[in-house]
Design a protein around this motif. Structure first.
Motif, PDB file in Angstrom:
ATOM      1  N   HIS A 316       0.816  -1.206   0.000  1.00  0.00           N
ATOM      2  CA  HIS A 316       0.000   0.000   0.000  1.00  0.00           C
ATOM      3  C   HIS A 316       0.856   1.265   0.000  1.00  0.00           C
ATOM      4  CE1 HIS A 316       1.017  -0.322   4.287  1.00  0.00           C
ATOM      5  NE2 HIS A 316       0.711   0.961   4.386  1.00  0.00           N
ATOM      6  N   VAL A 317       2.106   1.166   0.450  1.00  0.00           N
ATOM      7  CA  VAL A 317       2.955   2.359   0.544  1.00  0.00           C
ATOM      8  C   VAL A 317       3.269   2.936  -0.841  1.00  0.00           C
ATOM      9  CG1 VAL A 317       5.199   3.244   1.301  1.00  0.00           C
ATOM     10  CG2 VAL A 317       3.879   1.741   2.797  1.00  0.00           C
ATOM     11  N   PRO A 318       3.819   2.153  -1.796  1.00  0.00           N
ATOM     12  CA  PRO A 318       3.997   2.712  -3.146  1.00  0.00           C
ATOM     13  C   PRO A 318       2.682   3.157  -3.780  1.00  0.00           C
ATOM     14  CG  PRO A 318       5.280   0.706  -2.898  1.00  0.00           C
ATOM     15  CD  PRO A 318       4.404   0.808  -1.690  1.00  0.00           C
ATOM     16  N   ASP A 319       1.617   2.391  -3.566  1.00  0.00           N
ATOM     17  CA  ASP A 319       0.318   2.761  -4.135  1.00  0.00           C
ATOM     18  C   ASP A 319      -0.119   4.135  -3.636  1.00  0.00           C
ATOM     19  OD1 ASP A 319       0.642   0.105  -4.785  1.00  0.00           O
ATOM     20  OD2 ASP A 319      -1.277  -0.562  -3.989  1.00  0.00           O
ATOM     21  N   GLU A 320      -0.069   4.317  -2.307  1.00  0.00           N
ATOM     22  CA  GLU A 320      -0.549   5.564  -1.717  1.00  0.00           C
ATOM     23  C   GLU A 320       0.346   6.747  -2.074  1.00  0.00           C
ATOM     24  OE1 GLU A 320      -0.911   4.811   2.440  1.00  0.00           O
ATOM     25  OE2 GLU A 320      -2.626   3.448   2.204  1.00  0.00           O
ATOM     26  N   HIS A 321       1.657   6.534  -2.089  1.00  0.00           N
ATOM     27  CA  HIS A 321       2.554   7.642  -2.415  1.00  0.00           C
ATOM     28  C   HIS A 321       2.417   8.057  -3.878  1.00  0.00           C
ATOM     29  CE1 HIS A 321       4.301   6.739   1.489  1.00  0.00           C
ATOM     30  NE2 HIS A 321       4.950   7.887   1.417  1.00  0.00           N
ATOM     31  N   ALA A 322       2.232   7.087  -4.757  1.00  0.00           N
ATOM     32  CA  ALA A 322       2.008   7.428  -6.159  1.00  0.00           C
ATOM     33  C   ALA A 322       0.726   8.220  -6.323  1.00  0.00           C
ATOM     34  CB  ALA A 322       1.980   6.155  -7.008  1.00  0.00           C
ATOM     35  N   ALA A 323      -0.334   7.801  -5.633  1.00  0.00           N
ATOM     36  CA  ALA A 323      -1.622   8.505  -5.722  1.00  0.00           C
ATOM     37  C   ALA A 323      -1.524   9.913  -5.144  1.00  0.00           C
ATOM     38  CB  ALA A 323      -2.706   7.702  -4.999  1.00  0.00           C
ATOM     39  N   ARG A 324      -0.845  10.043  -4.009  1.00  0.00           N
ATOM     40  CA  ARG A 324      -0.670  11.366  -3.406  1.00  0.00           C
ATOM     41  C   ARG A 324       0.158  12.278  -4.309  1.00  0.00           C
ATOM     42  NH1 ARG A 324       2.145  10.293   2.083  1.00  0.00           N
ATOM     43  NH2 ARG A 324       2.353  12.574   1.967  1.00  0.00           N
ATOM     44  N   GLY A 325       1.215  11.713  -4.891  1.00  0.00           N
ATOM     45  CA  GLY A 325       2.087  12.516  -5.749  1.00  0.00           C
ATOM     46  C   GLY A 325       1.371  13.026  -6.990  1.00  0.00           C
ATOM     47  N   ILE A 326       0.592  12.170  -7.638  1.00  0.00           N
ATOM     48  CA  ILE A 326      -0.074  12.614  -8.869  1.00  0.00           C
ATOM     49  C   ILE A 326      -1.217  13.562  -8.547  1.00  0.00           C
ATOM     50  CG2 ILE A 326      -1.867  10.857  -9.221  1.00  0.00           C
ATOM     51  CD1 ILE A 326       0.714  12.068 -11.841  1.00  0.00           C
ATOM     52  N   ALA A 327      -1.848  13.402  -7.378  1.00  0.00           N
ATOM     53  CA  ALA A 327      -2.882  14.363  -6.969  1.00  0.00           C
ATOM     54  C   ALA A 327      -2.274  15.746  -6.772  1.00  0.00           C
ATOM     55  CB  ALA A 327      -3.563  13.888  -5.684  1.00  0.00           C
ATOM     56  N   ALA A 328      -1.089  15.788  -6.174  1.00  0.00           N
ATOM     57  CA  ALA A 328      -0.395  17.064  -5.990  1.00  0.00           C
ATOM     58  C   ALA A 328      -0.026  17.667  -7.339  1.00  0.00           C
ATOM     59  CB  ALA A 328       0.858  16.853  -5.141  1.00  0.00           C
ATOM     60  N   TRP A 329       0.449  16.830  -8.257  1.00  0.00           N
ATOM     61  CA  TRP A 329       0.790  17.315  -9.588  1.00  0.00           C
ATOM     62  C   TRP A 329      -0.423  17.934 -10.280  1.00  0.00           C
ATOM     63  CZ3 TRP A 329       3.556  19.191 -13.304  1.00  0.00           C
ATOM     64  CH2 TRP A 329       3.083  19.137 -14.625  1.00  0.00           C
ATOM     65  N   LYS A 330      -1.557  17.252 -10.226  1.00  0.00           N
ATOM     66  CA  LYS A 330      -2.749  17.742 -10.929  1.00  0.00           C
ATOM     67  C   LYS A 330      -3.210  19.091 -10.369  1.00  0.00           C
ATOM     68  CE  LYS A 330      -4.402  13.202 -12.451  1.00  0.00           C
ATOM     69  NZ  LYS A 330      -5.419  12.126 -12.257  1.00  0.00           N
ATOM     70  N   LYS A 331      -3.143  19.247  -9.056  1.00  0.00           N
ATOM     71  CA  LYS A 331      -3.516  20.537  -8.481  1.00  0.00           C
ATOM     72  C   LYS A 331      -2.495  21.603  -8.835  1.00  0.00           C
ATOM     73  CE  LYS A 331      -5.220  22.762  -4.300  1.00  0.00           C
ATOM     74  NZ  LYS A 331      -5.648  22.573  -2.890  1.00  0.00           N
ATOM     75  N   PHE A 332      -1.228  21.226  -8.804  1.00  0.00           N
ATOM     76  CA  PHE A 332      -0.143  22.140  -9.187  1.00  0.00           C
ATOM     77  C   PHE A 332      -0.303  22.582 -10.644  1.00  0.00           C
ATOM     78  CE2 PHE A 332       4.268  22.699 -10.790  1.00  0.00           C
ATOM     79  CZ  PHE A 332       4.720  23.664  -9.908  1.00  0.00           C
ATOM     80  N   GLN A 333      -0.577  21.631 -11.509  1.00  0.00           N
ATOM     81  CA  GLN A 333      -0.775  21.910 -12.931  1.00  0.00           C
ATOM     82  C   GLN A 333      -1.926  22.888 -13.140  1.00  0.00           C
ATOM     83  OE1 GLN A 333      -2.180  18.537 -15.189  1.00  0.00           O
ATOM     84  NE2 GLN A 333      -0.970  19.124 -16.991  1.00  0.00           N
ATOM     85  N   GLN A 334      -3.002  22.688 -12.384  1.00  0.00           N
ATOM     86  CA  GLN A 334      -4.171  23.544 -12.528  1.00  0.00           C
ATOM     87  C   GLN A 334      -3.910  24.940 -11.969  1.00  0.00           C
ATOM     88  OE1 GLN A 334      -6.533  24.283  -9.630  1.00  0.00           O
ATOM     89  NE2 GLN A 334      -7.538  25.720 -11.011  1.00  0.00           N
ATOM     90  N   ARG A 335      -3.288  25.023 -10.800  1.00  0.00           N
ATOM     91  CA  ARG A 335      -3.072  26.316 -10.158  1.00  0.00           C
ATOM     92  C   ARG A 335      -2.056  27.172 -10.905  1.00  0.00           C
ATOM     93  NH1 ARG A 335      -4.938  27.624  -5.228  1.00  0.00           N
ATOM     94  NH2 ARG A 335      -3.096  28.911  -4.833  1.00  0.00           N
ATOM     95  N   LEU A 336      -1.063  26.514 -11.523  1.00  0.00           N
ATOM     96  CA  LEU A 336      -0.063  27.292 -12.267  1.00  0.00           C
ATOM     97  C   LEU A 336      -0.401  27.388 -13.756  1.00  0.00           C
ATOM     98  CD1 LEU A 336       1.483  26.728  -9.565  1.00  0.00           C
ATOM     99  CD2 LEU A 336       3.567  26.942 -10.937  1.00  0.00           C
ATOM    100  N   GLN A 337      -1.547  26.795 -14.142  1.00  0.00           N
ATOM    101  CA  GLN A 337      -2.023  26.838 -15.535  1.00  0.00           C
ATOM    102  C   GLN A 337      -0.950  26.332 -16.493  1.00  0.00           C
ATOM    103  OE1 GLN A 337      -3.254  31.080 -15.618  1.00  0.00           O
ATOM    104  NE2 GLN A 337      -5.370  30.345 -15.548  1.00  0.00           N
ATOM    105  N   LEU A 338      -0.472  25.120 -16.208  1.00  0.00           N
ATOM    106  CA  LEU A 338       0.572  24.503 -17.022  1.00  0.00           C
ATOM    107  C   LEU A 338      -0.057  23.688 -18.146  1.00  0.00           C
ATOM    108  CD1 LEU A 338       2.945  23.208 -14.207  1.00  0.00           C
ATOM    109  CD2 LEU A 338       2.911  25.447 -15.307  1.00  0.00           C
ATOM    110  N   GLU A 339       0.575  23.737 -19.280  1.00  0.00           N
ATOM    111  CA  GLU A 339       0.076  22.953 -20.412  1.00  0.00           C
ATOM    112  C   GLU A 339       0.442  21.487 -20.212  1.00  0.00           C
ATOM    113  OE1 GLU A 339       1.302  24.480 -24.190  1.00  0.00           O
ATOM    114  OE2 GLU A 339       1.112  26.542 -23.547  1.00  0.00           O
TER     115      GLU A 339
END
Length: 339
Positions: A316-339
Motif C-alpha cells: 500500500h505504501v507505493p500505491d498511496e505515495h504514487a496517488a498522493r504525488g499525482i494528486a499534488a501534480w494535478k492541483k499544481f498543474q491547474q493552479r499554475l495553468q501549465l500545459e
C-alpha cells in the motif's frame, strides 16, 4: 508537452521494503511520465539478485539495465540518477580520488538507464571535513563535468543546495558555484523545499519560520529572476513539509544528536504539495511560480518526497505515495495553468 510530471523512485518507498519494479509500475499507473532513479534502489536490487551483501559493479549495472527495461515497458523516462553524495570540497583528497573512481561507475549506470543527468546534492559532511573555499569546490565539480562531457552522449550534472548543507545551503550559493564551474553540462536542480526550507522556514523555531521570513523570501525570489540563467536549470523538484507541532530540538522525536534540525525535518516530515491535512505550510508554490513563470522553466517537474511514511512495510505504501504525488501534480498543474 511543455511540462511533465516525474517522481523519484525512493519517494514511493524504502529500497529494502518496497520492490523497485513495483514502484516503477505504480508510478506509471498513477500517470507519471518520468522517474528519478535512486542509487540505493539499484544497489538493493543488485544485492537481492546476486545474494551478495556488497554487490559488484556488474551486478549493479545489471540492476540498472533491468530497471531501464521496466521503465521502458511502462513508458517512463528516467530523468536522472541520484544522489552522488559527499563529493565536493573534501579535505581528504584520497577519498576524493575514490569518489572519482565511483563516478566512473555512475557514468556507466547512467548509460544503462538511458539518462543524461546525474544529481549531486551539496555536501553536508561536518565542517571539519570540508573546505569552504568556493574555488576548490568548483574545481572538484568541474572535474566531474569534464568527465561527463567526455561521454557519448554527454552526461549532465544537476547540483542541488540542501537547506542543511554545510556551506552550499541556499540557491544563491548554489548559483555562485555553478557560475564558477562554468561548464555547459553543469547546472542546477532547484527544489522548492530546499529553497523555502532555508530562507523562510526553521523547524527548530516555535513559529516554524526564520526572522523576516516573508521579506527575505520575496527578495531572494526577485534575485533569482534577475540573476539566474534559465539554461542552467536542468530540472525542478516541488515538495512541501510539515510544520512541527513543537520545535525540532533535543527531546523532539525527530531529533538526532549531531544532525542539523533541517536534515531531521527533511528525512521525516516532507509532504507533497497542497497536503495541508498533513501539516504542509511552506510557501513553495511561490517558489515554483518564480521558477516556472518568472524564469520561464519548461520541462519535467519532479514530485520528490522523503518522509517517515516511506518506511512503512506493505504494497500500500507505493500505491498511496504514487496517488498522493499525482494528486499534488494535478492541483499544481491547474493552479499554475501549465500545459
Amino acid at each position: 508537452m511543455k511540462y511533465q510530471p516525474a517522481i523519484m523512485s525512493a519517494s514511493l518507498g524504502r529500497a529494502w521494503l518496497h520492490n523497485l519494479n513495483y514502484k516503477i509500475d505504480q508510478a506509471a499507473k498513477a500517470g507519471f511520465k518520468g522517474i528519478e532513479i535512486f542509487y540505493e534502489d539499484l544497489e538493493y536490487a543488485a544485492r537481492e539478485s546476486s545474494g551478495q551483501e556488497t554487490p559488484s559493479a556488474e551486478h549493479i549495472l545489471s540492476a540498472a539495465d533491468r530497471a531501464h527495461e521496466a521503465c521502458q515497458a511502462q513508458g517512463l523516462e528516467v530523468i536522472g540518477l541520484q544522489p552522488f553524495l559527499f563529493y565536493e570540497g573534501l579535505k581528504d583528497r584520497e577519498q576524493h580520488a575514490r569518489l572519482i573512481e565511483k563516478m566512473k561507475l555512475w557514468l556507466q549506470i547512467a548509460k544503462q538507464l538511458s539518462t543524461n543527468t546525474i544529481q549531486i546534492p551539496a555536501n553536508f559532511l561536518p565542517a571539519e571535513q570540508l573546505t569552504d573555499d568556493l574555488d576548490i569546490i568548483a574545481a572538484d565539480l568541474r572535474q566531474l563535468a569534464d568527465m561527463g562531457a567526455a561521454e557519448n552522449p554527454v552526461v549532465r550534472f544537476a547540483y542541488e543546495n540542501l537547506c542543511w548543507s554545510t556551506y552550499i545551503d541556499t540557491w544563491e550559493k548554489l548559483w555562485e558555484v555553478v557560475k564558477r564551474v562554468d561548464r555547459p553540462n553543469f547546472g542546477m536542480c532547484l527544489d522548492t523545499f530546499n529553497i523555502a526550507g532555508r530562507v523562510w522556514a526553521d523547524p527548530a523555531d516555535p513559529t516554524g519560520k526564520t526572522p523576516n521570513a516573508d521579506a527575505d523570501l520575496k527578495l531572494s525570489l526577485e534575485r533569482m529572476v534577475a540573476e539566474v540563467d534559465l539554461a542552467k536549470v536542468f530540472y525542478i523538484q516541488v515538495v512541501d513539509a510539515e510544520r512541527m507541532e513543537s520545535p525540532l530540538v533535543p527531546g523532539h522525536p525527530f531529533h538526532v544528536d549531531g544532525q542539523p534540525a533541517r536534515m531531521s525535518w527533511s528525512r521525516n516530515a516532507r509532504t507533497f504539495m497542497y497536503e495541508e491535512d498533513r501539516g504542509a505550510y511552506l510557501p513553495v508554490e511561490d517558489v515554483a511560480r518564480t521558477i516556472i513563470h518568472g524564469l520561464g522553466y519548461e520541462g519535467y517537474v519532479s514530485m520528490e518526497l522523503f518522509s517517515r511514511t516511506m518506511a512503512e512495510p506493505g504494497q500500500h505504501v507505493p500505491d498511496e505515495h504514487a496517488a498522493r504525488g499525482i494528486a499534488a501534480w494535478k492541483k499544481f498543474q491547474q493552479r499554475l495553468q501549465l500545459e
